[in-house]
Design a protein around this motif. Structure first.
Motif, PDB file in Angstrom:
ATOM      1  N   TYR A 129       0.840  -1.194   0.000  1.00  0.00           N
ATOM      2  CA  TYR A 129       0.000   0.000   0.000  1.00  0.00           C
ATOM      3  C   TYR A 129       0.875   1.244   0.000  1.00  0.00           C
ATOM      4  CZ  TYR A 129      -3.427  -3.427   1.646  1.00  0.00           C
ATOM      5  OH  TYR A 129      -4.227  -4.530   1.770  1.00  0.00           O
ATOM      6  N   ALA A 130       0.438   2.277  -0.715  1.00  0.00           N
ATOM      7  CA  ALA A 130       1.137   3.558  -0.702  1.00  0.00           C
ATOM      8  C   ALA A 130       0.633   4.386   0.470  1.00  0.00           C
ATOM      9  CB  ALA A 130       0.912   4.301  -2.016  1.00  0.00           C
ATOM     10  N   ILE A 131       1.536   5.111   1.120  1.00  0.00           N
ATOM     11  CA  ILE A 131       1.199   5.871   2.315  1.00  0.00           C
ATOM     12  C   ILE A 131       0.760   7.281   1.947  1.00  0.00           C
ATOM     13  CG2 ILE A 131       2.140   6.861   4.448  1.00  0.00           C
ATOM     14  CD1 ILE A 131       3.980   4.436   4.626  1.00  0.00           C
ATOM     15  N   GLY A 132      -0.310   7.722   2.600  1.00  0.00           N
ATOM     16  CA  GLY A 132      -0.807   9.073   2.415  1.00  0.00           C
ATOM     17  C   GLY A 132      -0.709   9.866   3.701  1.00  0.00           C
ATOM     18  N   SER A 133      -1.875  10.314   4.210  1.00  0.00           N
ATOM     19  CA  SER A 133      -1.929  11.084   5.447  1.00  0.00           C
ATOM     20  C   SER A 133      -3.158  10.660   6.226  1.00  0.00           C
ATOM     21  CB  SER A 133      -2.002  12.585   5.135  1.00  0.00           C
ATOM     22  OG  SER A 133      -2.176  13.343   6.320  1.00  0.00           O
ATOM     23  N   PRO A 134      -2.992  10.013   7.394  1.00  0.00           N
ATOM     24  CA  PRO A 134      -4.157   9.531   8.143  1.00  0.00           C
ATOM     25  C   PRO A 134      -5.050  10.681   8.593  1.00  0.00           C
ATOM     26  CG  PRO A 134      -2.171   9.432   9.494  1.00  0.00           C
ATOM     27  CD  PRO A 134      -1.734   9.765   8.103  1.00  0.00           C
ATOM     28  N   LEU A 135      -6.328  10.414   8.702  1.00  0.00           N
ATOM     29  CA  LEU A 135      -7.298  11.463   9.015  1.00  0.00           C
ATOM     30  C   LEU A 135      -7.518  11.631  10.511  1.00  0.00           C
ATOM     31  CD1 LEU A 135      -9.407  13.495   7.927  1.00  0.00           C
ATOM     32  CD2 LEU A 135     -11.033  11.601   7.802  1.00  0.00           C
ATOM     33  N   PHE A 136      -7.353  10.568  11.279  1.00  0.00           N
ATOM     34  CA  PHE A 136      -7.712  10.590  12.691  1.00  0.00           C
ATOM     35  C   PHE A 136      -6.471  10.557  13.591  1.00  0.00           C
ATOM     36  CE2 PHE A 136     -11.082   8.265  10.386  1.00  0.00           C
ATOM     37  CZ  PHE A 136     -12.103   9.191  10.550  1.00  0.00           C
ATOM     38  N   THR A 137      -6.660  10.891  14.864  1.00  0.00           N
ATOM     39  CA  THR A 137      -5.566  10.772  15.825  1.00  0.00           C
ATOM     40  C   THR A 137      -5.353   9.317  16.225  1.00  0.00           C
ATOM     41  OG1 THR A 137      -7.111  11.232  17.633  1.00  0.00           O
ATOM     42  CG2 THR A 137      -5.859  13.097  16.747  1.00  0.00           C
ATOM     43  N   LYS A 138      -6.406   8.500  16.121  1.00  0.00           N
ATOM     44  CA  LYS A 138      -6.264   7.080  16.377  1.00  0.00           C
ATOM     45  C   LYS A 138      -7.381   6.323  15.689  1.00  0.00           C
ATOM     46  CE  LYS A 138      -5.917   3.568  20.024  1.00  0.00           C
ATOM     47  NZ  LYS A 138      -5.998   3.283  21.489  1.00  0.00           N
ATOM     48  N   ALA A 139      -7.031   5.206  15.077  1.00  0.00           N
ATOM     49  CA  ALA A 139      -8.022   4.332  14.442  1.00  0.00           C
ATOM     50  C   ALA A 139      -7.588   2.889  14.664  1.00  0.00           C
ATOM     51  CB  ALA A 139      -8.148   4.627  12.951  1.00  0.00           C
ATOM     52  N   THR A 140      -8.556   2.026  14.936  1.00  0.00           N
ATOM     53  CA  THR A 140      -8.265   0.607  15.162  1.00  0.00           C
ATOM     54  C   THR A 140      -9.051  -0.241  14.177  1.00  0.00           C
ATOM     55  OG1 THR A 140      -7.883   0.983  17.533  1.00  0.00           O
ATOM     56  CG2 THR A 140      -8.306  -1.277  16.834  1.00  0.00           C
ATOM     57  N   VAL A 141      -8.346  -1.119  13.474  1.00  0.00           N
ATOM     58  CA  VAL A 141      -8.965  -2.044  12.533  1.00  0.00           C
ATOM     59  C   VAL A 141      -8.940  -3.437  13.147  1.00  0.00           C
ATOM     60  CG1 VAL A 141      -8.900  -3.021  10.209  1.00  0.00           C
ATOM     61  CG2 VAL A 141      -8.142  -0.668  10.590  1.00  0.00           C
ATOM     62  N   HIS A 142     -10.105  -4.026  13.330  1.00  0.00           N
ATOM     63  CA  HIS A 142     -10.194  -5.384  13.851  1.00  0.00           C
ATOM     64  C   HIS A 142     -10.100  -6.356  12.676  1.00  0.00           C
ATOM     65  CE1 HIS A 142     -11.275  -3.554  17.628  1.00  0.00           C
ATOM     66  NE2 HIS A 142     -12.361  -3.017  17.113  1.00  0.00           N
ATOM     67  N   LEU A 143      -8.990  -7.043  12.559  1.00  0.00           N
ATOM     68  CA  LEU A 143      -8.736  -7.933  11.434  1.00  0.00           C
ATOM     69  C   LEU A 143      -9.464  -9.253  11.607  1.00  0.00           C
ATOM     70  CD1 LEU A 143      -4.901  -7.269  11.095  1.00  0.00           C
ATOM     71  CD2 LEU A 143      -6.755  -6.200   9.813  1.00  0.00           C
ATOM     72  N   GLU A 144      -9.700  -9.934  10.502  1.00  0.00           N
ATOM     73  CA  GLU A 144     -10.456 -11.187  10.550  1.00  0.00           C
ATOM     74  C   GLU A 144      -9.697 -12.309  11.244  1.00  0.00           C
ATOM     75  OE1 GLU A 144      -9.225 -12.560   5.997  1.00  0.00           O
ATOM     76  OE2 GLU A 144     -11.307 -12.164   6.519  1.00  0.00           O
ATOM     77  N   ASN A 145      -8.382 -12.141  11.416  1.00  0.00           N
ATOM     78  CA  ASN A 145      -7.604 -13.157  12.125  1.00  0.00           C
ATOM     79  C   ASN A 145      -7.607 -12.941  13.637  1.00  0.00           C
ATOM     80  OD1 ASN A 145      -5.919 -10.953  12.407  1.00  0.00           O
ATOM     81  ND2 ASN A 145      -4.327 -11.722  11.040  1.00  0.00           N
ATOM     82  N   GLY A 146      -8.408 -11.965  14.099  1.00  0.00           N
ATOM     83  CA  GLY A 146      -8.518 -11.710  15.526  1.00  0.00           C
ATOM     84  C   GLY A 146      -7.544 -10.673  16.054  1.00  0.00           C
ATOM     85  N   ARG A 147      -6.612 -10.234  15.217  1.00  0.00           N
ATOM     86  CA  ARG A 147      -5.638  -9.234  15.649  1.00  0.00           C
ATOM     87  C   ARG A 147      -6.124  -7.828  15.308  1.00  0.00           C
ATOM     88  NH1 ARG A 147      -0.142 -12.301  13.452  1.00  0.00           N
ATOM     89  NH2 ARG A 147      -0.383 -14.193  14.704  1.00  0.00           N
ATOM     90  N   ASP A 148      -5.456  -6.831  15.866  1.00  0.00           N
ATOM     91  CA  ASP A 148      -5.807  -5.433  15.621  1.00  0.00           C
ATOM     92  C   ASP A 148      -4.660  -4.711  14.924  1.00  0.00           C
ATOM     93  OD1 ASP A 148      -8.275  -5.688  16.760  1.00  0.00           O
ATOM     94  OD2 ASP A 148      -7.735  -4.751  18.665  1.00  0.00           O
ATOM     95  N   LEU A 149      -5.018  -3.854  13.980  1.00  0.00           N
ATOM     96  CA  LEU A 149      -4.078  -2.913  13.399  1.00  0.00           C
ATOM     97  C   LEU A 149      -4.452  -1.539  13.927  1.00  0.00           C
ATOM     98  CD1 LEU A 149      -1.797  -2.184  11.376  1.00  0.00           C
ATOM     99  CD2 LEU A 149      -3.596  -1.839   9.671  1.00  0.00           C
ATOM    100  N   VAL A 150      -3.551  -0.904  14.660  1.00  0.00           N
ATOM    101  CA  VAL A 150      -3.820   0.385  15.291  1.00  0.00           C
ATOM    102  C   VAL A 150      -2.998   1.466  14.584  1.00  0.00           C
ATOM    103  CG1 VAL A 150      -3.812   1.714  17.427  1.00  0.00           C
ATOM    104  CG2 VAL A 150      -4.221  -0.762  17.492  1.00  0.00           C
TER     105      VAL A 150
END
Length: 316
Positions: free
Chosen positions: A114-135
């Protein structure tokens, strides 16, 4: 970078003198005009990669600036779109927003990064389907602090403007340091995302080399043929690195096979062996990498049982 600068600064007029082969003004033209980002029309999905191309030009701060302008201005609801400023084809507008608000985007499809841009939020958490989190953390993020000053991935300094999918899929933490002014981050010699070309060279993508009669080689999944052992019609000595199989019907697709190569058509060598395979639906194309590639004059596909396929491709 200069071409991109021109692209984003040349106004779209949506005038009748610039309709090209359309013969008249269409809604994408007026929407691009009203977006006020030059020739960039975010309402038309074919433009969605353009803001991230500054990463490839080693000017990532312009990617950050343009992405945040789109996120901040074109999804908020106004006379130009009331939140969605054009077609929401297959969820593309939503997907672009979600990826870009996290700070990265699949610029080169199928590249695994993935190419990097500019995140919009101060914090975001993605709950992955494997049970782990990407913060994704960007504590100094604001409407003014849109420029990436630095990035850490799981606590380690990251200098590239791309992120591997395999890394993100394991979960972890992305720490963005944000600021109000462009920085030198991501401008190093090897920092740009992957490219299918080098400099101004014409790309030479891989392609199917099979040329022959019959349903399996006619470039359409509308026809099909039963297979057990079928020779693949290569025009000359070929080094195959991938191959595709397209099912005719899911319940008749092969579950196992061997791809073989030969110099003379008498002695065959196993190049790739598969078992326990399934096709989820009718006319599904699956891609496989050749485990032991080499240069051979003849190829054949040997199924472990009778099966029906719609198409076979050998990629070189």
């Amino acid at each position: 970078a200069k071409k991109l600068d021109t692209y984003f600064s040349t106004p779209e007029t949506a005038g009748p003198e610039f309709v090209g082969s359309y013969g008249g003004v269409i809604h994408e033209m007026t929407e691009a005009r009203d977006v006020r980002m030059g020739q960039y029309g975010h309402s038309n999905q074919v433009a969605h990669h353009a803001t991230y191309m500054y990463d490839a030009a080693s000017q990532p701060h312009k990617t950050q600036e343009k992405v945040r302008e789109v996120l901040g201005r074109l999804y908020t609801g106004s006379e130009i779109g009331q939140g969605y400023h054009g077609d929401e084809d297959n969820g593309e507008q939503s997907a672009w927003f979600l990826f870009s608000s996290l700070g990265f985007y699949p610029l080169v499809m199928g590249s695994g990064e993935y190419a990097i841009g500019s995140p919009l939020f101060t914090k975001a958490t993605v709950h992955l389907e494997n049970g782990r989190d990407l913060v994704v953390k960007a504590p100094r993020n604001s409407a003014k602090n849109i420029y990436v000053q630095g990035l850490k991935v799981n606590g380690k300094k990251w200098t590239s403007t791309s992120l591997p999918h395999d890394l993100l899929a394991k979960g972890g933490v992305l720490d963005f340091d944000m600021g109000p002014r462009p920085s030198a981050w991501g401008t190093g010699k090897n920092a740009a995302p992957v490219s299918v070309t080098q400099d101004d060279k014409v790309p030479s993508p891989r392609g199917d080399v099979l040329k022959g009669e019959g349903a399996l080689f006619d470039n359409t999944s509308a026809t099909s043929a039963a297979v057990e052992s079928v020779e693949l019609p290569v025009p000359a000595r070929t080094k195959a690195v991938q191959y595709t199989l397209t099912s005719a019907a899911a319940d008749q697709a092969p579950t196992g096979w061997v791809l073989q190569g030969s110099a003379n058509g008498t002695t065959w060598k196993n190049l790739d062996k598969r078992s326990g395979q399934t096709f989820a639906w009718d006319r599904q194309t699956r891609v496989f990498s050749v485990a032991s590639p080499g240069t051979y004059a003849k190829y054949r596909l040997v199924s472990t049982g009778k099966a029906v396929l719609a198409e076979v491709e050998l990629i070189s």
